[in-house]
Write a protein that holds these residues in place. Sequence first.
Motif, PDB file in Angstrom:
ATOM      1  N   PHE A  53       0.868  -1.179   0.000  1.00 20.21           N
ATOM      2  CA  PHE A  53       0.000   0.000   0.000  1.00 20.21           C
ATOM      3  C   PHE A  53       0.899   1.220   0.000  1.00 20.21           C
ATOM      4  O   PHE A  53       1.617   1.462   0.970  1.00 20.21           O
ATOM      5  N   GLY A  54       0.876   1.952  -1.102  1.00 23.30           N
ATOM      6  CA  GLY A  54       1.725   3.122  -1.234  1.00 23.30           C
ATOM      7  C   GLY A  54       0.904   4.393  -1.244  1.00 23.30           C
ATOM      8  O   GLY A  54      -0.263   4.384  -1.643  1.00 23.30           O
ATOM      9  N   PHE A  55       1.525   5.473  -0.818  1.00 27.08           N
ATOM     10  CA  PHE A  55       0.840   6.763  -0.750  1.00 27.08           C
ATOM     11  C   PHE A  55       1.729   7.817  -1.373  1.00 27.08           C
ATOM     12  O   PHE A  55       2.949   7.797  -1.181  1.00 27.08           O
ATOM     13  N   SER A  56       1.094   8.736  -2.117  1.00 32.04           N
ATOM     14  CA  SER A  56       1.871   9.751  -2.816  1.00 32.04           C
ATOM     15  C   SER A  56       1.007  10.970  -3.103  1.00 32.04           C
ATOM     16  O   SER A  56      -0.209  10.863  -3.256  1.00 32.04           O
ATOM     17  N   LYS A  57       1.652  12.108  -3.211  1.00 29.15           N
ATOM     18  CA  LYS A  57       0.967  13.334  -3.628  1.00 29.15           C
ATOM     19  C   LYS A  57       0.929  13.443  -5.148  1.00 29.15           C
ATOM     20  O   LYS A  57       0.259  14.297  -5.696  1.00 29.15           O
ATOM     21  N   ASP A  58       1.668  12.563  -5.822  1.00 29.15           N
ATOM     22  CA  ASP A  58       1.805  12.587  -7.276  1.00 29.15           C
ATOM     23  C   ASP A  58       0.927  11.506  -7.904  1.00 29.15           C
ATOM     24  O   ASP A  58       1.191  10.312  -7.742  1.00 29.15           O
ATOM     25  N   LYS A  59      -0.084  11.913  -8.634  1.00 27.91           N
ATOM     26  CA  LYS A  59      -0.985  10.956  -9.276  1.00 27.91           C
ATOM     27  C   LYS A  59      -0.273  10.138 -10.359  1.00 27.91           C
ATOM     28  O   LYS A  59      -0.640   9.011 -10.639  1.00 27.91           O
ATOM     29  N   ASP A  60       0.770  10.703 -10.945  1.00 31.88           N
ATOM     30  CA  ASP A  60       1.481  10.032 -12.035  1.00 31.88           C
ATOM     31  C   ASP A  60       2.433   8.933 -11.566  1.00 31.88           C
ATOM     32  O   ASP A  60       3.032   8.250 -12.393  1.00 31.88           O
ATOM     33  N   VAL A  61       2.581   8.739 -10.272  1.00 27.28           N
ATOM     34  CA  VAL A  61       3.472   7.684  -9.770  1.00 27.28           C
ATOM     35  C   VAL A  61       2.959   6.297 -10.188  1.00 27.28           C
ATOM     36  O   VAL A  61       3.731   5.347 -10.239  1.00 27.28           O
ATOM     37  N   LEU A  62       1.701   6.184 -10.559  1.00 24.65           N
ATOM     38  CA  LEU A  62       1.155   4.898 -10.998  1.00 24.65           C
ATOM     39  C   LEU A  62       1.978   4.332 -12.156  1.00 24.65           C
ATOM     40  O   LEU A  62       2.199   3.123 -12.220  1.00 24.65           O
TER      41      LEU A  62
END
Length: 111
Positions: A53-62
């Motif tokens: 489960f990862g969390f990021s402010k960057d939607k493009d990290v997918l």
Amino acid sequence: MIYSWCSLFSTKEEFTALITLVEDASLDELFIAEIKETEIAGKSVGKAKAIGFGFSKDKDVLYKLEKVCQSFSLDEVDDKYFERNGDEFILKGVVYPESEVQEELLINKLL
């Protein structure tokens, strides 16, 4: 906004690549758990043994996650795939480690 991601993995190399995304700040955090079902959140898990489960402010990290292993947005998963555990909602079919020892055991199960 913080985005939530799920990554399905089965090898130590995939796990290491996910950790590298945390180290290079592509992901803010990463939590791992063990998969206990053949389908998680309506998606076939194939040979995956673990879920990150990862969390990021960057939607493009997918895009970076998908280069490592099967990954998807947790924010887009239907509520029916979650169950309530106290004040939290957790993904069904997943066992969450309760200690560092349990996390280490899960990591050691990876190919």
